[in-house]
Design a protein around this motif. Structure first.
Motif, PDB file in Angstrom:
ATOM      1  N   THR A  16       0.844  -1.210   0.000  1.00 42.80           N
ATOM      2  CA  THR A  16       0.000   0.000   0.000  1.00 42.80           C
ATOM      3  C   THR A  16       0.876   1.257   0.000  1.00 42.80           C
ATOM      4  O   THR A  16       0.656   2.187  -0.786  1.00 42.80           O
ATOM      5  CB  THR A  16      -0.904  -0.006   1.261  1.00 42.80           C
ATOM      6  N   GLU A  19       2.922   1.825  -3.371  1.00 40.91           N
ATOM      7  CA  GLU A  19       2.183   2.463  -4.480  1.00 40.91           C
ATOM      8  C   GLU A  19       2.285   3.979  -4.352  1.00 40.91           C
ATOM      9  O   GLU A  19       2.520   4.689  -5.336  1.00 40.91           O
ATOM     10  CB  GLU A  19       0.688   2.081  -4.419  1.00 40.91           C
ATOM     11  N   SER A  23       4.690   6.504  -6.812  1.00 42.58           N
ATOM     12  CA  SER A  23       4.114   7.513  -7.697  1.00 42.58           C
ATOM     13  C   SER A  23       4.548   8.919  -7.283  1.00 42.58           C
ATOM     14  O   SER A  23       4.784   9.768  -8.137  1.00 42.58           O
ATOM     15  CB  SER A  23       2.597   7.377  -7.805  1.00 42.58           C
ATOM     16  N   HIS A  29       8.904   0.517  -8.396  1.00 39.13           N
ATOM     17  CA  HIS A  29       8.481  -0.307  -7.253  1.00 39.13           C
ATOM     18  C   HIS A  29       8.739  -1.769  -7.592  1.00 39.13           C
ATOM     19  O   HIS A  29       8.153  -2.295  -8.535  1.00 39.13           O
ATOM     20  CB  HIS A  29       6.985  -0.066  -6.979  1.00 39.13           C
ATOM     21  N   THR A 130      -4.329  -2.730  -7.610  1.00 38.59           N
ATOM     22  CA  THR A 130      -4.623  -1.928  -6.420  1.00 38.59           C
ATOM     23  C   THR A 130      -5.044  -2.838  -5.258  1.00 38.59           C
ATOM     24  O   THR A 130      -5.737  -3.825  -5.457  1.00 38.59           O
ATOM     25  CB  THR A 130      -5.726  -0.892  -6.729  1.00 38.59           C
TER      26      THR A 130
END
Ligand code: AP5
Ligand code: MG
Length: 216
Positions: A16, A19, A23, A29, A130
């Motif tokens: 989590t 991500e 960005s 990643h 996601t």
């Protein structure tokens, strides 16, 4: 250049947070767990080698893992910095990347009792990757990704029993890796028991300082 690791037990929030970090700080990643799951999905030789370990909640042998991640780090998208998620997880793996001169280790600290709901109610989008939690942060439809309408799935190592095995391997094999980096003075402890936003705020302020130091 930011060369970072994110560490913590299963369910601490490595994916989590990765991500968000990737960005906002524009780094690649690299999740060893995600890479293995892709190999398994495509039934490659590497995937077949890794599968039985992962389904049992055990670590995949070092030589297989080190080779996979080593090859990944040679790719072009790593030239501007990277964030390793779930690697290294043993001292042998840490020694294998000794020459990479990692400059920050984000260490997610959390009470183990919070991990059960995070793992058992986690769902992941098959299409965009996601990560969701249908109990802790409910979404309208627990089967469909609100971002891309992809189907949500549950990892087959996301059961209470497998979590217990994964936590045992974390304590035995991965905690010494944190001590190894602590001796180098590059570990930043983060309280991962807070909300997603609040955990990220702690990480962002740490990494802004690290990035600033790097440009000096
Ligand atoms: P891997 O995929 O790395 O699994 P893991 O370490 O067990 O960690 P998870 O991915 O389960 O948790 P996470 O910390 O990423 O949490 P997330 O952000 O998803 O590895 C899987 C397996 O592959 C290993 O067991 C091993 O077999 C093999 N493997 C991988 N790397 C290896 C290596 N280097 N060597 C050998 N073998 C290796 O969050 C969890 C849930 O919590 C989600 O539902 C999320 O929505 C929720 N959540 C996150 N943060 C918060 C918050 N702040 N508040 C509330 N909910 C939150
Ligand atoms: Mg993960």
């Amino acid at each position: 250049m930011l060369k970072m690791l994110i560490m913590g037990p299963a369910g601490a929030g490595k994916g989590t947070m990765s991500e968000l970090i990737a960005s906002n700080f524009k780094v690649a990643h690299i999740s060893s767990g995600d890479m293995f799951r892709e190999e398994i999905k495509h039934q490659t030789h590497l995937g077949l080698q890794a599968k039985s370990y992962i389904t049992q909640g055990l670590l995949v042998p070092d030589e297989v893992t080190i080779q996979m991640v080593g090859n990944r780090l040679k790719k072009d998208d790593c030239q501007n910095g990277y964030l390793l998620d779930g690697f290294p997880r043993s001292l042998a793996q840490a020694e294998a990347i000794e020459d990479f001169n990692i400059n920050a280790v984000i260490n997610l600290q959390i009470d183990e009792h919070l991990l059960v709901d995070r793992i058992v109610f986690r769902r992941i989008c098959q299409q965009c990757g996601t990560i969701y939690n249908i109990k802790l942060n409910p979404i309208e439809n627990a089967e469909i990704c609100p971002k891309c309408c992809g189907k949500l799935y549950q990892r087959n190592d996301d059961t209470y029993e497998k979590l217990m095995v994964r936590l045992e391997s974390y304590r035995e094999e991965t905690k010494p890796v944190i001590d190894y980096y602590r001796q180098k003075g590059i570990v930043y402890d983060v309280d991962a028991g807070q909300t997603i936003d609040d955990v990220y705020k702690q990480i962002e302020s740490i990494l802004k300082n690290v990035a600033e130091e790097e440009t000096k």
